[in-house]
Design an enzyme around this catalytic site. Structure first.
Site, PDB file in Angstrom:
ATOM      1  N   CYS A   1      30.359  55.546  66.383  1.00 23.53           N
ATOM      2  CA  CYS A   1      30.151  56.610  65.422  1.00 23.53           C
ATOM      3  C   CYS A   1      30.975  57.851  65.726  1.00 23.53           C
ATOM      4  O   CYS A   1      31.560  57.998  66.786  1.00 23.53           O
ATOM      5  CB  CYS A   1      28.676  56.992  65.346  1.00 23.53           C
ATOM      6  SG  CYS A   1      27.795  56.984  66.898  1.00 23.53           S
TER       7      CYS A   1
ATOM      8  N   GLY B   1      33.652  54.486  62.433  1.00 22.72           N
ATOM      9  CA  GLY B   1      32.509  53.753  61.911  1.00 22.72           C
ATOM     10  C   GLY B   1      32.618  53.546  60.423  1.00 22.72           C
ATOM     11  O   GLY B   1      32.855  54.498  59.679  1.00 22.72           O
TER      12      GLY B   1
ATOM     13  N   ASN C   1      26.431  60.678  68.628  1.00 17.64           N
ATOM     14  CA  ASN C   1      27.494  59.745  68.979  1.00 17.64           C
ATOM     15  C   ASN C   1      27.309  59.366  70.433  1.00 17.64           C
ATOM     16  O   ASN C   1      27.346  60.223  71.319  1.00 17.64           O
ATOM     17  CB  ASN C   1      28.864  60.404  68.784  1.00 17.64           C
ATOM     18  CG  ASN C   1      30.006  59.549  69.312  1.00 17.64           C
ATOM     19  OD1 ASN C   1      29.892  58.334  69.376  1.00 17.64           O
ATOM     20  ND2 ASN C   1      31.098  60.187  69.670  1.00 17.64           N
ATOM     21  N   GLY C   2      27.097  58.070  70.689  1.00 17.86           N
ATOM     22  CA  GLY C   2      26.908  57.620  72.065  1.00 17.86           C
ATOM     23  C   GLY C   2      25.774  56.636  72.178  1.00 17.86           C
ATOM     24  O   GLY C   2      25.365  56.000  71.203  1.00 17.86           O
TER      25      GLY C   2
ATOM     26  N   TYR D   1      42.419  53.305  72.581  1.00 23.68           N
ATOM     27  CA  TYR D   1      42.194  52.614  71.314  1.00 23.68           C
ATOM     28  C   TYR D   1      41.457  53.420  70.252  1.00 23.68           C
ATOM     29  O   TYR D   1      41.866  53.459  69.091  1.00 23.68           O
ATOM     30  CB  TYR D   1      41.432  51.307  71.587  1.00 23.68           C
ATOM     31  CG  TYR D   1      40.973  50.591  70.346  1.00 23.68           C
ATOM     32  CD1 TYR D   1      41.905  49.979  69.508  1.00 23.68           C
ATOM     33  CD2 TYR D   1      39.639  50.527  69.992  1.00 23.68           C
ATOM     34  CE1 TYR D   1      41.507  49.324  68.355  1.00 23.68           C
ATOM     35  CE2 TYR D   1      39.222  49.874  68.844  1.00 23.68           C
ATOM     36  CZ  TYR D   1      40.164  49.276  68.025  1.00 23.68           C
ATOM     37  OH  TYR D   1      39.770  48.642  66.890  1.00 23.68           O
TER      38      TYR D   1
END
Length: 472
Positions: free
Chosen positions: A12, A38, A112-113, A252
Site C-alpha cells: 500500500c 497497490g 502502510n506496513g 523495485y
C-alpha cells in the site's frame, strides 16, 4: 519486473493533506501517482473541520473515485490509501482508510506496513470484549487508540503505538487534526511537504511532486507529527533504533522519480546496474531491461560494460485489470499479454537481460524463452539484487519460504530452471554500496532481511508459519 505476474507486491501507499480547500482533489492526484503501490482498492477520509466522511472501493483509483461519487465530497483535510490485497485479505471491508464513528468523535486510519504482533494484540483485545469487523491489522491499532482512556487524540495514538511492533507509516485523521507516525526503524518511507498554507505527507516524493507541493523533509523513525490549523508539531513517541529502510524500495517498489530517505531511486538502480557490470562483465552484443523497474539498472549496466542498451522487450500498457489477480492460470498467459520481444533487436544477438529480482523463477523462465523464440542466440540473466531467500513480514507480499526459489536452490540450479545461459545476482555488498553511493553523505541503513534473514524486529512464530498472509 511486473508485480502482478511475479507475486512480489508492495501492499500500500498513503497520502495525507491538511489545510487545503480542495483536499479531495489533491488526494486523488496523489493516490493516482501512488497507484503502483497497490491496485486492489483505494479510499480517502476527509474532514471539513466538524465531521468525517469516507469514500472507498475496490479497484483502481480512477474507478473508485468517479466524478459522480466525488461531486459532493469536500474537506480541508484528507488521508488516502491505495492497497494491494494479500492472501486472505481482500474485500471492501479491508480497503482503507478505516473510518470509525464514536459517541463523541470520529477517526480515520490509514497504514502502510505490517504489524508483527497484531495477532497477539487482537487476541488480547477480543478477550477484553473488542469486536473486529476486518482482518486488517490496522483495525487493531484503532481499538488500541480508542481504549487508551480520556486523553487527547495525540496521546492516545502515542500510547497505542507504544504497544505495536513492526513496520508502519500511520495516518490518523480527526475532525480538527491529522496525526502522522513512522515506525522506530523507518522500515516504510514517509515524507513531509508544504502546499500553499497547508501540508502534505506521502509514502513517496513522486506524490508530493505531482500535487505541486514543496518537499520539506523525511519524517524520522519514531517520530510523530501533529498537523492542524496551528501548523506542524513534532514529537517522539519512541527512541529511534537502527535505521532499516526496506532495500526493496530502491530495488523495485518505489517509482524511479521518487527520493527515499534522500536517495533518488533511479540513481540507486542505475548504480546497481553499474555494480553488476563490475561483478559480472559478460561478453554480449546487447543489454535490455525488463520493463519497468529494471530499465534504470539495465542502463547502468550497459554504460559500465560498454555494451549498447536496446529496448529488447516492450510492455503492453493496456492489459485489463482482470489480469492483476494473482492466479496460476492467469500467470501462464501473463508474460505474453504483458511483454513482447523486439525481434529486430534480439535476433541473432547475445542478450544480457537485466531484471530486479527473482521470486519463483517461473516468470524469468518465460521471458528467457520469449527472447530465444525471437532469435536471441544467448540469454544471460543478471539480477540487480541478491537472491531473495526469506519472506518479508513488514508489508511486502513475498511468498512462503518454500515458494522462494532461492531459499533452497543454488544459483546454478536456478539458472538451469529458468533456461538461461548464465545467471548472476548482485552481491549484498554491491547493492548496499550502490544505494549509498547515490547519497551525498552517509546512508542511514537498510533492511536486508529478505536476502540475509536478519530481521530488525522480533518475529513471532505464527508469522513464520503463515508467511504469505501479511495484511496491511
Amino acid at each position: 519486473m511486473l508485480a502482478e505476474i511475479k507475486g512480489l507486491n508492495e501492499e500500500c501507499g498513503v497520502i495525507g493533506i491538511w489545510g487545503h480547500s480542495d483536499a479531495a482533489q489533491i488526494t486523488y492526484y496523489g493516490l493516482h501517482s501512488l497507484q503502483h503501490r497497490g491496485q486492489e482498492g483505494a479510499g480517502m477520509v476527509l474532514t471539513d473541520g466538524e465531521k468525517l466522511i469516507g469514500v472507498k472501493g475496490e479497484g483502481l483509483v480512477t474507478e473508485v473515485f468517479s466524478q459522480e461519487k466525488m461531486k459532493d465530497v469536500h474537506g480541508i483535510g484528507s488521508i488516502g490509501h491505495v492497497r494491494y490485497a494479500t492472501a486472505g485479505g481482500g474485500g471492501i471491508e479491508n480497503v482503507q482508510p478505516l473510518l470509525f464513528h464514536f459517541q463523541n468523535e470520529s477517526m480515520g486510519l490509514a497504514h502502510n506496513g505490517n504489524l508483527v504482533n497484531a495477532t497477539q494484540l487482537k487476541a488480547q483485545l477480543e478477550a477484553q470484549g473488542s469486536i473486529f469487523q476486518t482482518t486488517s491489522d490496522t483495525e487493531v491499532v484503532a481499538h488500541l487508540i480508542r481504549r487508551s482512556g480520556p486523553m487527547s487524540l495525540k496521546d492516545r495514538v502515542k500510547n497505542a503505538l507504544s504497544l505495536v511492533k513492526g513496520a508502519y507509516a500511520f495516518l490518523v485523521m480527526g475532525e480538527k487534526e491529522m496525526i502522522v507516525a513512522r515506525d522506530p526503524h523507518g522500515l516504510r518511507p514517509l515524507s513531509l511537504a508544504k502546499l500553499g498554507d497547508g501540508y502534505v505527507v506521502a509514502s513517496e516524493t513522486c506524490a508530493i511532486d505531482i500535487v505541486g507541493a514543496t518537499f520539506i523533509r523525511d519524517i524520522e523513525p519514531g517520530e510523530m507529527l501533529i498537523i492542524s490549523d496551528e501548523g506542524v508539531k513534532a514529537e517522539r513517541f519512541a527512541s529511534s533504533h537502527t535505521h532499516a529502510m526496506c532495500a526493496m524500495e530502491y530495488v523495485y517498489f518505489s517509482r524511479p522519480d521518487s527520493d527515499i530517505d534522500g536517495i533518488n531511486v533511479h540513481t540507486a538502480r542505475k548504480n546497481m546496474g553499474k555494480k553488476l557490470a563490475m561483478e559480472a562483465l559478460i561478453d554480449a552484443d546487447v543489454v535490455t531491461g525488463v520493463p519497468d523497474s529494471s530499465i534504470s539498472a539495465a542502463i547502468g549496466y550497459a554504460e559500465a560494460a560498454g555494451i549498447p542498451y536496446e529496448m529488447g522487450l516492450v510492455k503492453n500498457r493496456y492489459v485489463g485489470r482482470t489480469f492483476i489477480q494473482p492466479s496460476q492460470s492467469l500467470r501462464e498467459q501473463g508474460v505474453k499479454m504483458k511483454l513482447s520481444p523486439v525481434r529486430g533487436v534480439v535476433e541473432g544477438k547475445r542478450v544480457i537481460m537485466v531484471d530486479d529480482s527473482i521470486v519463483r523463477g517461473t516468470t524469468s523462465k518465460r521471458i528467457v524463452r520469449l527472447l530465444k523464440e525471437a532469435g536471441a542466440t544467448e540469454v544471460h540473466v543478471v539480477i540487480s539484487s541478491p537472491p531473495i531467500k526469506n519472506p518479508c513480514f513488514y508489508g511486502i507480499d513475498t511468498s512462503t519460504r518454500e515458494e522462494l526459489i532461492a531459499s533452497d536452490k543454488s544459483v546454478d540450479e536456478i539458472r538451469e530452471l529458468i533456461e538461461a545461459d548464465s545467471l548472476t545476482f548482485l552481491s549484498e555488498t554491491g547493492m548496499v554500496e550502490a544505494i549509498s553511493s547515490s547519497l551525498d553523505g552517509e546512508m542511514k541503513g537498510c533492511c536486508l532481511a529478505c536476502f540475509n534473514g536478519k530481521y530488525p524486529t522480533e518475529i513471532y512464530e505464527e508469522l513464520e508459519l503463515n508467511s504469505s498472509k501479511t495484511i496491511c
